[in-house]
Design an enzyme around this catalytic site. Structure first.
Site, PDB file in Angstrom:
ATOM      1  N   GLN A   1     -10.076  -4.358  -3.400  1.00  0.00           N
ATOM      2  CA  GLN A   1     -11.208  -3.845  -2.978  1.00  0.00           C
ATOM      3  C   GLN A   1     -12.572  -4.111  -3.929  1.00  0.00           C
ATOM      4  OE1 GLN A   1     -12.312  -2.162   0.016  1.00  0.00           O
ATOM      5  NE2 GLN A   1     -14.224  -2.576  -0.720  1.00  0.00           N
TER       6      GLN A   1
ATOM      7  N   ARG B   1       0.787  -1.264   0.046  1.00  0.00           N
ATOM      8  CA  ARG B   1      -0.040   0.051   0.103  1.00  0.00           C
ATOM      9  C   ARG B   1       0.961   1.350  -0.020  1.00  0.00           C
ATOM     10  NH1 ARG B   1      -5.428   1.069   3.617  1.00  0.00           N
ATOM     11  NH2 ARG B   1      -5.941  -0.399   2.181  1.00  0.00           N
TER      12      ARG B   1
ATOM     13  N   ASP C   1     -17.358   6.219  -0.932  1.00  0.00           N
ATOM     14  CA  ASP C   1     -16.068   6.145  -0.147  1.00  0.00           C
ATOM     15  C   ASP C   1     -16.032   7.391   0.736  1.00  0.00           C
ATOM     16  OD1 ASP C   1     -13.456   5.704   0.466  1.00  0.00           O
ATOM     17  OD2 ASP C   1     -12.504   5.986  -1.527  1.00  0.00           O
TER      18      ASP C   1
ATOM     19  N   CYS D   1     -16.481   1.045   1.371  1.00  0.00           N
ATOM     20  CA  CYS D   1     -15.409   0.268   1.320  1.00  0.00           C
ATOM     21  C   CYS D   1     -14.713   0.355   2.831  1.00  0.00           C
ATOM     22  CB  CYS D   1     -13.912   0.560   0.537  1.00  0.00           C
ATOM     23  SG  CYS D   1     -14.010   2.531   0.636  1.00  0.00           S
TER      24      CYS D   1
ATOM     25  N   HIS E   1      -7.370   0.603  -6.088  1.00  0.00           N
ATOM     26  CA  HIS E   1      -7.763  -0.250  -5.054  1.00  0.00           C
ATOM     27  C   HIS E   1      -8.260  -1.456  -5.666  1.00  0.00           C
ATOM     28  CE1 HIS E   1      -7.736  -1.850  -1.143  1.00  0.00           C
ATOM     29  NE2 HIS E   1      -8.543  -0.939  -0.555  1.00  0.00           N
TER      30      HIS E   1
ATOM     31  N   ARG F   1     -13.753  -9.432   1.625  1.00  0.00           N
ATOM     32  CA  ARG F   1     -12.212  -9.147   1.282  1.00  0.00           C
ATOM     33  C   ARG F   1     -11.187 -10.349   1.649  1.00  0.00           C
ATOM     34  NH1 ARG F   1     -10.409  -3.926   1.686  1.00  0.00           N
ATOM     35  NH2 ARG F   1      -8.544  -4.692   0.666  1.00  0.00           N
TER      36      ARG F   1
HETATM   37  N1   CP Z   1     -11.319  -0.894   2.460  1.00  0.00           N
HETATM   38  C1   CP Z   1     -10.095  -0.825   2.896  1.00  0.00           C
HETATM   39  O1   CP Z   1      -9.100  -0.974   2.354  1.00  0.00           O
HETATM   40  O2   CP Z   1      -9.990  -0.786   4.264  1.00  0.00           O
HETATM   41  P1   CP Z   1      -8.336  -0.299   5.182  1.00  0.00           P
HETATM   42  O3   CP Z   1      -7.953   0.720   4.877  1.00  0.00           O
HETATM   43  O4   CP Z   1      -8.813  -0.725   6.591  1.00  0.00           O
HETATM   44  O5   CP Z   1      -7.484  -1.564   4.471  1.00  0.00           O
HETATM   45  N1  NVA Z   2     -10.460   6.348  -0.638  1.00  0.00           N
HETATM   46  C1  NVA Z   2      -9.833   5.966   0.326  1.00  0.00           C
HETATM   47  C2  NVA Z   2     -10.082   4.360   0.648  1.00  0.00           C
HETATM   48  C3  NVA Z   2      -9.434   3.774   1.948  1.00  0.00           C
HETATM   49  C4  NVA Z   2      -9.804   2.219   1.999  1.00  0.00           C
HETATM   50  C5  NVA Z   2      -8.259   6.403   0.811  1.00  0.00           C
HETATM   51  O1  NVA Z   2      -7.692   6.272  -0.317  1.00  0.00           O
HETATM   52  O2  NVA Z   2      -8.060   6.655   2.054  1.00  0.00           O
END
Ligand code: CP
Ligand code: NVA
Length: 308
Positions: free
Chosen positions: A131, A101, A228, A268, A128, A296
């Site tokens: 997701q 990430r 989101d 999400c 993502h 997930r």
């Molecule tokens: N939806 C998602 O990716 O959640 P986290 O940021 O908790 O991993």
């Molecule tokens: N769009 C959000 C998603 C979190 C899972 C972010 O990037 O923070």
């Protein structure tokens, strides 16, 4: 066979997504412990916070017989300037896969280029993909649609809110699978032109019906309303401006009156009640939203089995 990475939904063909989700449903219904990754380790680098992705990948590899190693960025020599190249080469000699990430999508690409093991994008500023696989699985499960081919005929998906990473992957998977997908976002926060162009290119061959708009009335007849956060990780300094611009795009009871009677709400997570959706909506649709987060785990098991 050369290794493959999952950096973007566009790394998967339509039939592969169908197979992968079929596998995820099977894993979910059987709930068996397997030992297919016995003796193997999955590295996980999270440069941003994560609850679902981190824990679901760790649990997934453990339930498949392998080990997850959390590589906290502050404890890696990367923090002291070691290059992505050297880090990737070294990790490739120990691990069977790397989940990452990042802030910059190009960092996931560089890791993938320099690694000899599969690299899986666990969220970047652009996409993502893990997701959106769980999202489609959830829509099929809750709307009782057996195949991805049937989804287009039966389901209208509407995403409302920030045209960021989560929206980009949902747009991408809709374009690849040929779904009916409407994205509603204030003009300033629509997905970037390259993401839109790519989606429309795929849609022209998959038959996806994609609509991009700033008009909230396009929620009409939605079978899925997805949102989101308005302030994604890394955008905290824009908090005030964003709240003002996004408020008319909040998912609340009034907005949902426009949707179909069988509409489900997805998110999400993490959610900010009072911003992108109200506490009432979160309570009322908790079942669909938490099924989505559970999925997930199952869909990422299928991802690991497909890529590692
Ligand atoms: N939806 C998602 O990716 O959640 P986290 O940021 O908790 O991993
Ligand atoms: N769009 C959000 C998603 C979190 C899972 C972010 O990037 O923070």
């Amino acid at each position: 066979m050369s290794k493959r990475d999952l950096l973007s939904i566009y790394d998967l063909r339509s039939e592969e997504i169908g197979d992968l989700l079929g596998k995820a449903f099977k894993l979910k219904s059987e709930r068996k412990y397997l030992d297919i990754f016995k003796g193997k380790a999955l590295g996980m680098i999270f440069e941003k916070p994560s609850t679902r992705t981190r824990v679901s990948f760790s649990t997934a590899i453990m339930q498949l017989g392998g080990l997850a190693i959390s590589l906290e960025p502050e404890n890696l020599q990367r923090r002291r300037g070691e290059s992505i190249h050297d880090t990737a080469v070294v990790l490739s000699s120990y691990l069977s896969g790397l989940v990452i990430r990042t802030f910059k999508h190009c960092d996931t690409e560089e890791f993938a280029k320099c690694s000899t093991i599969p690299v899986i994008n666990a969220l970047s500023d652009r996409e993502h993909p893990c997701q959106s696989l769980a999202d489609i699985m959830t829509i099929m499960e809750l709307h009782k649609v057996k195949t991805t081919e049937r989804l287009k005929e039966e389901i209208k998906i509407v995403y409302i809110g920030d045209g960021n990473n989560v929206a980009n992957s949902l747009l991408a998977i809709s374009a690849v699978l040929g779904l009916s997908f409407t994205l509603i976002s204030p003009q300033k926060y629509l997905p970037k032109k390259d993401m839109l162009d790519r989606a429309f290119k795929y849609a022209s061959s998959s038959g996806a019906e994609i609509k991009i708009t700033s008009d909230v009335n396009e929620v009409k007849n939605a079978d899925v309303v997805y949102t989101d956060v308005w302030i994604s990780m890394g955008y905290e300094s824009e908090k005030e401006d964003r709240r003002k611009v996004f408020m008319p795009y909040q998912v609340n009871e009034e907005l949902l009156k426009k949707a179909s009677a069988r509409c489900i709400v997805l998110h999400c997570l993490p959610a900010v009640r009072g911003n992108e959706l109200t506490a009432e909506v979160m309570d009322k649709y908790g079942y669909s939203i938490f099924t989505q987060s559970e999925n997930r785990l199952h869909s990422q098991k299928a991802v690991l089995m497909h890529f590692l």
